[in-house]
Design an enzyme around this catalytic site. Structure first.
Site, PDB file in Angstrom:
ATOM      1  N   MET A 138       0.799  -1.222   0.000  1.00 23.86           N
ATOM      2  CA  MET A 138       0.000   0.000   0.000  1.00 23.86           C
ATOM      3  C   MET A 138       0.836   1.278   0.000  1.00 23.86           C
ATOM      4  O   MET A 138       0.275   2.369  -0.090  1.00 23.86           O
ATOM      5  CB  MET A 138      -0.953   0.005   1.205  1.00 23.86           C
ATOM      6  N   TYR A 139       2.158   1.184   0.102  1.00 19.02           N
ATOM      7  CA  TYR A 139       2.966   2.397   0.075  1.00 19.02           C
ATOM      8  C   TYR A 139       2.884   3.037  -1.305  1.00 19.02           C
ATOM      9  O   TYR A 139       3.318   2.451  -2.306  1.00 19.02           O
ATOM     10  CB  TYR A 139       4.431   2.094   0.402  1.00 19.02           C
ATOM     11  N   TRP A 140       2.329   4.245  -1.346  1.00 16.70           N
ATOM     12  CA  TRP A 140       2.237   4.995  -2.593  1.00 16.70           C
ATOM     13  C   TRP A 140       1.545   4.169  -3.688  1.00 16.70           C
ATOM     14  O   TRP A 140       1.986   4.138  -4.832  1.00 16.70           O
ATOM     15  CB  TRP A 140       3.608   5.467  -3.061  1.00 16.70           C
ATOM     16  N   ALA A 141       0.475   3.474  -3.280  1.00 14.91           N
ATOM     17  CA  ALA A 141      -0.342   2.710  -4.233  1.00 14.91           C
ATOM     18  C   ALA A 141       0.474   1.711  -5.046  1.00 14.91           C
ATOM     19  O   ALA A 141       0.211   1.481  -6.221  1.00 14.91           O
ATOM     20  CB  ALA A 141      -1.093   3.661  -5.176  1.00 14.91           C
ATOM     21  N   GLY A 142       1.466   1.095  -4.393  1.00 11.58           N
ATOM     22  CA  GLY A 142       2.290   0.089  -5.067  1.00 11.58           C
ATOM     23  C   GLY A 142       3.540   0.648  -5.694  1.00 11.58           C
ATOM     24  O   GLY A 142       4.434  -0.114  -6.101  1.00 11.58           O
TER      25      GLY A 142
END
Length: 323
Positions: free
Chosen positions: A60-64
């Site tokens: 989920m960091y920066w939408a992948g």
């Protein structure tokens, strides 16, 4: 770089872990504090040069985007077999039944998505980012076991939950004959010590290694009180360390650092590292030198007097980030 076993497992990792939450950009928010490939390059190079081979990211960091940058960095600056690669699953990454949580559908869907973004066919450590109250623990633990048996992960870990929840999941794995957790990524620093009450005792008993996140309290323990950076101004998680009760703790770190003539980060990290359950604090750099400072903390042996002075200002508080 010193190395240590992750809990009672046979996996050996560097004593400092590279936190990769700083790496990534949101297409809709180009001016955030996240670093793109070019800006992250000196930090990855610094990690490799220092021997920091334990790299941690999440789906989920920066939408992948973080996983994609980390994958490219491994191929460009090192070799896959020279990195202990970790990622996580739980938080919402897209709509639909497989886009969040720890159901069997989500776990199996998200490991494949992470592997594709990372450009590898396995991760060394697959972690649940939080406890999922909506999914039976047996379902989650069996799904994680199947991920390991399929060769898509070598070990599994957990992050930020109540001690009873972690114990429940470990017990379910033991009863089912499934893979058990070898690590707990929990919040631990001089401003948040509630894990000392129950979790650390449980980890010691279970042979589970702690890999603390935010060991520098989002940088609050690495700079003068009141100083702001681009990340602290834009990362909402940094606000949890803005309470007036935190200021005396930061001042105690500053005094200890000045007495030794070292940066505050050295003292704050040395304190975290002294805990026998801690395997590798996770340091998320945003500029060159952050990892070098972190590595230098390994050479600091705090005295009993220094430890007492650092711990004295702490007052009990609610643990945070369990959901």
């Amino acid at each position: 770089m010193e190395r240590t076993r992750l809990g009672a497992s046979g996996l050996k990792v560097s004593r400092i872990a590279l936190g990769c939450m700083s790496f990534g950009r949101m297409p809709s928010e180009p001016d955030t504090w996240g670093l793109d490939d070019e800006a992250a390059e000196p930090l990855f190079r610094e990690a490799v040069e220092l021997g920091i081979d334990f790299w941690d990211t999440a789906n989920m960091y920066w939408a992948g985007s973080s996983e994609e940058i980390v994958g490219r960095a491994i191929r460009k600056y090192t070799r896959r077999e020279d990195v202990v690669l970790a990622t996580k699953v739980f938080f919402k990454v897209h709509e639909g039944p497989g886009g969040s949580g720890l159901s069997r559908k989500a776990v199996l869907e998200q490991i494949d998505a992470s592997l594709q973004r990372l450009g590898t066919d396995y991760v060394d450590l697959y972690q649940i980012h939080r406890f999922d109250p909506d999914t039976p623990v047996e379902e989650t633990m069996e799904a994680l076991h199947d991920v390991v048996k399929a060769g898509k992960a070598r070990y599994i870990g957990a992050s930020s939950m109540w001690a009873w929840q972690f114990a429940k999941m470990q017990h379910a794995a033991e009863l089912g004959g499934w893979t058990k957790f070898v690590s707990m990524q929990n919040q631990y620093n001089l401003m948040q010590r509630e894990e000392e009450r129950e979790m650390f005792g449980l980890l010691a008993d279970q042979g589970v290694g702690s890999i603390p996140w935010s060991p520098l309290a989002k940088g609050r323990l690495a700079r003068q009180w009141g100083t702001r950076t681009q990340r602290s101004a834009n990362d909402p998680m940094a606000a949890r360390y803005d309470g007036e009760g935190d200021r005396p703790i930061a001042e105690a770190v500053r005094r200890a650092a000045e007495a030794r003539g070292v940066p505050m980060a050295h003292i704050a990290l040395a304190w975290v590292l002294k805990n026998p359950v801690v395997a590798a604090p996770i340091v998320g750099p945003t500029r060159a030198g952050h990892l070098t400072d972190a590595a230098a903390a390994l050479d600091i042996d705090l005295t009993a007097e220094e430890i007492a002075a650092l711990e004295a200002p702490y007052t009990p508080r609610l643990p945070t980030a369990f959901s």
